[in-house]
Design an enzyme around this catalytic site. Structure first.
Site, mmCIF file in Angstrom:
data_model
loop_
_atom_site.group_PDB
_atom_site.id
_atom_site.type_symbol
_atom_site.label_atom_id
_atom_site.label_comp_id
_atom_site.label_asym_id
_atom_site.label_seq_id
_atom_site.Cartn_x
_atom_site.Cartn_y
_atom_site.Cartn_z
ATOM 1 N N HIS A 164 -88.197 -49.685 19.970
ATOM 2 C CA HIS A 164 -88.353 -51.100 20.308
ATOM 3 C C HIS A 164 -88.876 -51.910 19.131
ATOM 4 O O HIS A 164 -89.873 -52.619 19.260
ATOM 5 C CB HIS A 164 -89.334 -51.258 21.484
HETATM 6 C C1 LIG Z 1 -81.882 -45.686 21.352
HETATM 7 C C2 LIG Z 1 -82.471 -46.924 21.958
HETATM 8 C C3 LIG Z 1 -82.994 -46.865 23.247
HETATM 9 C C4 LIG Z 1 -83.544 -48.015 23.809
HETATM 10 N N1 LIG Z 1 -83.912 -47.978 25.116
HETATM 11 C C5 LIG Z 1 -84.227 -49.146 25.736
HETATM 12 C C6 LIG Z 1 -84.385 -49.199 27.141
HETATM 13 O O1 LIG Z 1 -84.196 -48.216 27.866
HETATM 14 N N2 LIG Z 1 -84.711 -50.395 27.696
HETATM 15 C C7 LIG Z 1 -84.912 -51.510 26.948
HETATM 16 O O2 LIG Z 1 -85.253 -52.551 27.518
HETATM 17 N N3 LIG Z 1 -84.766 -51.490 25.607
HETATM 18 C C8 LIG Z 1 -84.387 -50.352 24.999
HETATM 19 N N4 LIG Z 1 -84.143 -50.341 23.658
HETATM 20 C C9 LIG Z 1 -84.412 -51.565 22.889
HETATM 21 C C10 LIG Z 1 -83.387 -52.670 23.109
HETATM 22 O O3 LIG Z 1 -82.096 -52.143 23.261
HETATM 23 C C11 LIG Z 1 -83.487 -53.634 21.910
HETATM 24 O O4 LIG Z 1 -84.771 -54.221 21.912
HETATM 25 C C12 LIG Z 1 -82.451 -54.749 21.966
HETATM 26 O O5 LIG Z 1 -81.155 -54.209 22.046
HETATM 27 C C13 LIG Z 1 -82.577 -55.624 20.710
HETATM 28 O O6 LIG Z 1 -81.581 -56.607 20.772
HETATM 29 P P1 LIG Z 1 -81.222 -57.502 19.511
HETATM 30 O O7 LIG Z 1 -80.203 -58.458 19.963
HETATM 31 O O8 LIG Z 1 -82.468 -58.002 18.906
HETATM 32 O O9 LIG Z 1 -80.606 -56.488 18.440
HETATM 33 P P2 LIG Z 1 -79.346 -55.520 18.590
HETATM 34 O O10 LIG Z 1 -78.996 -55.331 20.020
HETATM 35 O O11 LIG Z 1 -79.649 -54.326 17.775
HETATM 36 O O12 LIG Z 1 -78.157 -56.338 17.937
HETATM 37 C C14 LIG Z 1 -77.995 -56.518 16.566
HETATM 38 C C15 LIG Z 1 -76.503 -56.579 16.296
HETATM 39 O O13 LIG Z 1 -76.309 -57.060 14.976
HETATM 40 C C16 LIG Z 1 -75.273 -56.324 14.369
HETATM 41 N N5 LIG Z 1 -75.468 -56.406 12.925
HETATM 42 C C17 LIG Z 1 -76.374 -55.770 12.157
HETATM 43 N N6 LIG Z 1 -76.230 -56.138 10.882
HETATM 44 C C18 LIG Z 1 -75.236 -57.047 10.837
HETATM 45 C C19 LIG Z 1 -74.626 -57.785 9.792
HETATM 46 N N7 LIG Z 1 -75.024 -57.674 8.518
HETATM 47 N N8 LIG Z 1 -73.602 -58.603 10.102
HETATM 48 C C20 LIG Z 1 -73.166 -58.736 11.373
HETATM 49 N N9 LIG Z 1 -73.713 -58.040 12.400
HETATM 50 C C21 LIG Z 1 -74.741 -57.227 12.129
HETATM 51 C C22 LIG Z 1 -75.405 -54.925 14.929
HETATM 52 O O14 LIG Z 1 -74.193 -54.205 14.828
HETATM 53 C C23 LIG Z 1 -75.806 -55.222 16.365
HETATM 54 O O15 LIG Z 1 -74.699 -55.304 17.222
HETATM 55 C C24 LIG Z 1 -83.605 -49.218 23.059
HETATM 56 C C25 LIG Z 1 -83.083 -49.265 21.769
HETATM 57 C C26 LIG Z 1 -82.493 -48.145 21.216
HETATM 58 C C27 LIG Z 1 -81.902 -48.238 19.845
#
Ligand SMILES: Cc1cc2nc3c(=O)[nH]c(=O)nc-3n(C[C@H](O)[C@H](O)[C@H](O)COP(=O)(O)OP(=O)(O)OC[C@H]3O[C@@H](n4cnc5c(N)ncnc54)[C@H](O)[C@@H]3O)c2cc1C
Length: 531
Positions: free
Chosen positions: A468
């Site tokens: 997280h």
């Molecule tokens: C293994 C795992 C288990 C988890 N389990 C849980 C759970 O059970 N419950 C829960 O609530 N949370 C869980 N989490 C945490 C939760 O999923 C994250 O907090 C959330 O997905 C974060 O969202 P975000 O939009 O900030 O980033 P992300 O969802 O990571 O999105 C970032 C996106 O940006 C893209 N990206 C990266 N670099 C670039 C670039 N240079 N150009 C264009 N695109 C790019 C990536 O491909 C990705 O699609 C877990 C996370 C992981 C990894």
């Protein structure tokens, strides 16, 4: 190519933003993601995440620097490399966090972000399927994000929940009302036996809109700036570099990559950028700092009761696979964490600071998550809900293709003390009559018996992360903040950050739900400036 708004990163937040901002037909929206579209069968099957993690097609697998606070270990941090980002590979646990989390943000330079002000955005996102826990009306029922409770809890899961009650934790029907102290069966981003990532819940229904263009396998290298205004992005696709232009750029590339893209664009700590030869466009010292994680530990026990250890033996797996394919039932439709308990380390802390997650399975050594033990076992994971440890993201060099340098500094002295207290409380829960008769010997006897300094040394050598990471583009009104409470990058025009990186302080539980709610609110804030 010219559009009105470019969203960088189609993860948990980015898919929400793309869907919401393209609701206005006249607005041209481009969503760019560096990961792949699709993901195949395992991206839909809840238990499929075990196939996606550590698989470079679905997981970015970021390496961290050796961490002195964790006995010098380096880690591999998973991150979703499919549309949907983290929500496409995560453990599917749904939480909102605690009222305190958001009230604390609002009281510290983020007006508009108190629990009462963000709660409508949770509701707008949520679509709970079935009867809500306790027959209450806490969660939304009309939003895109499907949620449900796992319909087939095992007796050992119920025994854990009852043992928590016997240990004095409140019996509360729902943990999503802002006051999550208690023990409960978990809600998941699952419905009808399938995973519901934000790619599926938000993006898929919007994909046919002529004003929305989705580009996967396209990495944004940096944001193009002119006289303090964002004007476009530089992307790399199939070995070629191109520019896309738009007057509004929203970074939703997640906690590791949103600050990385800012720094590559010359927006960040001036000294660090200058040392790499990157021209400084805006000296924002907070970019990349304030990295927070739910550091964690736990205990594992063999049990006399039925668990999933037997379910995933090859001889049974075929039957469970058929049950998944034809009925969308059985262990392969299961969430990772079947029950949770949120507890206070001391009565006077303002909100639960210890989170226990119960998994009706135990794994041994091997590539993550390891090989399931042949005997029935269970895992009691423990995470510090509001860690005081802070790490940072920095650029490794000026090369836009280099992965960021992750210096996570996982374990402060205070967090270590909290883990010790949390393990004491956990041992007390394990001794309660509802659960104790099912428990057999410890899988980690030396660790379970250790106390004092010996335990602390072991914790430094064994503590893991909660998956997280948050906080590296912190929202706030002070000079160390990266975005203001409207999510605009301080001092610049047309540039926003909206993802888990904007959290000033980590929310108490799993971070996917809070990130979705942040994106829902961001959509309104950004919509107002796009007009
Ligand atoms: C293994 C795992 C288990 C988890 N389990 C849980 C759970 O059970 N419950 C829960 O609530 N949370 C869980 N989490 C945490 C939760 O999923 C994250 O907090 C959330 O997905 C974060 O969202 P975000 O939009 O900030 O980033 P992300 O969802 O990571 O999105 C970032 C996106 O940006 C893209 N990206 C990266 N670099 C670039 C670039 N240079 N150009 C264009 N695109 C790019 C990536 O491909 C990705 O699609 C877990 C996370 C992981 C990894």
């Amino acid at each position: 190519m010219q559009s009105d708004v470019i969203i960088v990163g189609g993860g948990s937040a980015g898919c929400v933003l793309a869907a919401r901002l393209s609701e206005k037909p006249g607005r041209r929206v481009v969503l760019i993601d560096a990961g792949h579209s699709g993901g195949g069968m395992f991206a839909r099957m809840p238990a499929g995440s075990y196939k996606l993690l550590n698989n470079p097609r679905a997981d970015w697998m970021y390496g961290t620097e050796p961490d002195p606070s964790a006995a010098g270990r380096s880690f591999t941090w998973p991150a979703g490399r499919l549309l949907g980002g983290g929500s496409a590979i995560n453990g599917l646990v749904y939480t909102r966090g605690a009222r305190y989390d958001y009230d604390d943000w609002a009281a510290n330079g983020c007006p508009g972000w108190s629990f009462d002000e963000i709660e409508p955005y949770f509701r707008r996102a949520e679509h709970f399927v079935g009867e809500q826990p306790g027959g209450l009306d806490v969660l939304g029922t009309n939003g895109p994000q499907r949620l449900s409770q796992f319909p087939e809890p095992l007796p050992v899961t119920q025994a854990f929940v009852e043992a928590c009650w016997q240990a004095g934790l409140p019996r509360k029907p729902s943990y999503c009302d802002g006051d999550p102290e208690g023990a409960f069966h978990t809600i998941g981003t699952i419905a009808d036996g399938e995973r519901w990532s934000t790619a599926r819940s938000y993006l898929e229904p919007a994909m046919d809109r002529p004003n929305l263009k989705v580009m996967s396998d396209s990495a944004v290298e940096r944001v193009l700036m002119e006289d303090g205004s964002a004007v476009g992005v530089v992307i790399r696709r199939g070995g070629e570099t191109t520019e896309l232009l738009a007057p509004h750029i929203v970074l939703s590339a997640g906690t590791l990559m949103s600050p990385t893209i800012l720094m590559r664009s010359g927006i960040g700590p001036a000294e660090h950028l200058s040392s790499l030869g990157i021209p400084v466009l805006a000296d924002l010292p907070g970019v990349g700092s304030n990295l927070q994680e739910h550091n964690g530990s736990g205990l594992r026990r063999y049990v006399s009761a039925q668990t999933y250890n037997s379910a995933i033996r090859p001889i049974r797996l075929a039957g469970h696979f058929a049950n998944y394919l034809f009925n969308r039932r059985g262990p392969l439709t299961s969430i990772s964490v079947h029950a949770m308990a949120w507890a206070k380390s001391r009565p006077d802390v303002p909100s639960p600071d210890l989170i226990y997650s119960f998994l009706p399975i135990s794994f041994g050594e091997g590539v993550y998550p390891g090989t399931p033990h042949k005997r029935h076992g269970v895992t009691f994971a423990l995470n510090v809900a509001k860690p005081s440890s802070r790490g940072e993201i920095r650029l490794r060099d000026a090369d836009p293709h280099s992965r960021p340098l992750i210096d996570h500094r996982l374990l402060s002295v205070e967090d270590l003390d909290l883990l010790v207290t949390g393990l004491d409380k956990l041992r007390h829960i394990l001794g309660r009559p509802a659960l104790a008769p099912m428990l057999q010997e410890s899988i980690d006897p030396e660790f379970e018996q250790a106390r004092g300094d010996e335990l602390k040394t072991m914790l430094r050598a064994a503590t893991g992360t909660g998956y997280h990471p948050v906080g590296t583009c912190r929202m706030g009104s002070d000079s160390g903040a990266v975005v203001d409470p409207s999510l605009r990058v301080h001092g610049l025009r047309g540039l926003y950050v909206a993802d888990a990186s904007i959290m000033p302080r980590i929310t108490s539980g799993n971070t996917n739900g809070p990130t979705i709610a942040i994106a829902e609110k961001a959509a309104d804030l950004i919509d107002a400036t796009l007009a």
